[in-house]
Design an enzyme around this catalytic site. Structure first.
Site, short mmCIF file in Angstrom:
data_model
loop_
_atom_site.label_atom_id
_atom_site.label_comp_id
_atom_site.label_asym_id
_atom_site.label_seq_id
_atom_site.Cartn_x
_atom_site.Cartn_y
_atom_site.Cartn_z
N TYR A 1 45.96 37.50 59.31
CA TYR A 1 44.92 38.28 58.64
C TYR A 1 43.81 38.68 59.62
CZ TYR A 1 41.04 39.19 55.35
OH TYR A 1 39.98 39.75 54.66
N SER B 1 36.50 42.72 58.24
CA SER B 1 36.04 41.38 57.84
C SER B 1 35.31 40.75 59.01
CB SER B 1 37.25 40.51 57.49
OG SER B 1 36.87 39.16 57.32
P1 NAD Z 1 40.77 41.72 45.81
O1 NAD Z 1 41.96 40.84 45.68
O2 NAD Z 1 39.94 41.93 44.60
O3 NAD Z 1 41.19 43.15 46.36
C1 NAD Z 1 42.29 43.34 47.21
C2 NAD Z 1 43.16 44.40 46.56
O4 NAD Z 1 44.18 44.78 47.48
C3 NAD Z 1 43.88 43.94 45.31
O5 NAD Z 1 43.11 44.15 44.16
C4 NAD Z 1 45.14 44.81 45.33
O6 NAD Z 1 45.00 45.88 44.42
C5 NAD Z 1 45.20 45.36 46.73
N1 NAD Z 1 46.50 45.08 47.32
C6 NAD Z 1 46.88 43.97 47.99
N2 NAD Z 1 48.18 44.08 48.36
C7 NAD Z 1 48.59 45.29 47.92
C8 NAD Z 1 49.84 45.99 47.98
N3 NAD Z 1 50.90 45.47 48.62
N4 NAD Z 1 49.92 47.21 47.39
C9 NAD Z 1 48.85 47.75 46.75
N5 NAD Z 1 47.65 47.14 46.67
C10 NAD Z 1 47.54 45.93 47.25
O7 NAD Z 1 39.89 41.11 47.00
P2 NAD Z 1 38.67 41.71 47.87
O8 NAD Z 1 38.07 40.52 48.51
O9 NAD Z 1 37.85 42.63 47.10
O10 NAD Z 1 39.46 42.50 49.01
C11 NAD Z 1 39.12 43.83 49.38
C12 NAD Z 1 39.07 43.92 50.89
O11 NAD Z 1 37.97 43.14 51.34
C13 NAD Z 1 40.31 43.39 51.59
O12 NAD Z 1 40.66 44.26 52.65
C14 NAD Z 1 39.84 42.06 52.15
O13 NAD Z 1 40.56 41.71 53.29
C15 NAD Z 1 38.40 42.40 52.47
N6 NAD Z 1 37.52 41.25 52.67
C16 NAD Z 1 37.27 40.37 51.67
C17 NAD Z 1 36.43 39.29 51.90
C18 NAD Z 1 36.13 38.27 50.83
O14 NAD Z 1 35.53 37.23 51.15
N7 NAD Z 1 36.51 38.49 49.59
C19 NAD Z 1 35.83 39.12 53.15
C20 NAD Z 1 36.09 40.05 54.15
C21 NAD Z 1 36.93 41.11 53.89
#
Ligand code: NAD
Ligand code: MG
Length: 297
Positions: free
Chosen positions: A202, A189
Site C-alpha cells: 500500500y 497518503s
Molecule cells: P473507503 O473504504 O471509504 O473508500 C475506498 C473506496 O475505494 C471504497 O469505498 C471502494 O468503493 C473503492 N474501491 C476499492 N477497491 C475497489 C475496486 N477494486 N473497484 C472499485 N472501487 C474500489 O476508505 P477511504 O479511507 O475513504 O479511502 C479513500 C482513499 O483515501 C483511498 O485511496 C485511501 O488509500 C486513502 N487514504 C485513506 C486514509 C484513512 O486513514 N482512511 C489515509 C490516507 C489515505
C-alpha cells in the site's frame, strides 16, 4: 452570541479513541461503523464554488470520496461516483444526497482492477454528465500484512491494480475529455512519506500516486488543466476496520495524532473543493497534507 461562541477546539470536535472493535469484510460499509463517520451529511454547506461543474469521484460511496461527492454537489457540481457492487447501500445514500442538493447523480458500480471497466466508467460519466471537468481518483485498497512472508503476489497485484493501474487507466481515458480549467485530484497518503511496516504494498502505491500525479501535472498544465494530490493521515473510514489495520489498531486509531483522534472525512472536503475550484488557479503538482500534525515531508 459573540464571535468567540462560534469557535471550537478542533481536538474536541469529533470522536476520540478508544473505539469499539468492529471488523468487517472488505470493502465494508460506512453505514455499519461505530461511531458512524461524518462525511458532511448534516454539516457541509456549499457556496457555489463549483457551479455547473461535472465531476467523477472514484470510491465516492464512503469515506473521503463520499465527503468529496457531497461537498462537490453542494458547491453546485453534478457528480458521478464509482464503487464496488457490494457497496450499493452506501452508494445509494450518496446518490440521494447529491440529488437532494439539486444536482445530477450517477452511480457506477464495478471493479476498477479491470482495465475495460475503468475506460467504460469514464465514458459513462462523460456521456451521462455531458462532459467532465473534475476528476477525483480516490478509490483504494489497503490490506495489512504483518510480515513480508505473508504478502502474496495476489495481494501485491490487487493493490497495484486498484491503486496505481486504475489511476493510469482512468486518467488516460479521461484526459482527452478534460477542457482547460479542469482539475484532477488524486488521494495518496502519509504512507507515501512515513510508511508503516505492515503496509509494504500500500505505501509503495501511495508514493507512486504522488510521483504519477506530479508528472501528470506537468503534462496537463500545457493544456490548462491542473493536477494535485491530497495526502491524508489517519481518517475514520471503513477502509481501516475492513482489513486496513489490525482490530487493536482500529480501537486506538488516530490516538497518536496531535489531536488525539482521527480526522473525519468531512475535514478533508474543503481541500478537495479548493483544488477543484478556479480559486486554485496557480496550484499545480502540489501535495496537500491533512495528516493531523505528522506532515508529508
Ligand atoms: P473507503 O473504504 O471509504 O473508500 C475506498 C473506496 O475505494 C471504497 O469505498 C471502494 O468503493 C473503492 N474501491 C476499492 N477497491 C475497489 C475496486 N477494486 N473497484 C472499485 N472501487 C474500489 O476508505 P477511504 O479511507 O475513504 O479511502 C479513500 C482513499 O483515501 C483511498 O485511496 C485511501 O488509500 C486513502 N487514504 C485513506 C486514509 C484513512 O486513514 N482512511 C489515509 C490516507 C489515505
Ligand atoms: Mg466504500
Amino acid at each position: 452570541m459573540n464571535d468567540r461562541a462560534l469557535l471550537r477546539d478542533p481536538r474536541e470536535e469529533y470522536p476520540a479513541p478508544p473505539f469499539p472493535k468492529q471488523p468487517q469484510a472488505m470493502p465494508g460499509l460506512a453505514g455499519n461503523m461505530d461511531p458512524v463517520p461524518d462525511h458532511g451529511e448534516e454539516s457541509y454547506r456549499g457556496s457555489g464554488k463549483l457551479a455547473g461543474r461535472k465531476a467523477l469521484v472514484t470510491g465516492g460511496d464512503s469515506g473521503i470520496g463520499r465527503a468529496v461527492a457531497i461537498a462537490f454537489a453542494r458547491e453546485g457540481a453534478d457528480v458521478a461516483i464509482s464503487y464496488l457492487a457490494e457497496e450499493e447501500a452506501d452508494a445509494k445514500k450518496v446518490i440521494d444526497l447529491i440529488e437532494a442538493a439539486g444536482r445530477k447523480a450517477l452511480g457506477l458500480p464495478g471493479d476498477i482492477k479491470d482495465e475495460a471497466w475503468c475506460r467504460g466508467l469514464v465514458d459513462k460519466a462523460v456521456s451521462s454528465l455531458g462532459g467532465l471537468d473534475l476528476l477525483v481518483i480516490n478509490a483504494g485498497r489497503q490490506q495489512y500484512r504483518e510480515s513480508i512472508d505473508e504478502l502474496t503476489t495476489d495481494d501485491f497485484d490487487k493493490t497495484m491494480k486498484t491503486n496505481l493501474y486504475a489511476l493510469h487507466w482512468i486518467a488516460q481515458a479521461a484526459a482527452p475529455h478534460l477542457p482547460a480549467g479542469a482539475s484532477v485530484i488524486t488521494t495518496a497518503s502519509i504512507q507515501a512519506y512515513k510508511p508503516s511496516a505492515i503496509l509494504l504494498d500500500y505505501a509503495t502505491t501511495k508514493a507512486g500516486i504522488v510521483a504519477y500525479t506530479k508528472a501528470l501535472a506537468k503534462q496537463l498544465i500545457k493544456r490548462g488543466i491542473r493536477a494535485n494530490v491530497v495526502a491524508p493521515g489517519p481518517i475514520w473510514t471503513v477502509l481501516q476496520p475492513s482489513g486496513g489495520q489490525p482490530d487493536e489498531k482500529v480501537k486506538h486509531f488516530g490516538e497518536d495524532s496531535d489531536f488525539g483522534r482521527p480526522g473525519q472525512p468531512v475535514e478533508l472536503a474543503p481541500v478537495y473543493v479548493l483544488l477543484a475550484s478556479p480559486e486554485a488557479s496557480f496550484i499545480n503538482g502540489e501535495v496537500y497534507g491533512v495528516t493531523g500534525g505528522k506532515g508529508v515531508a
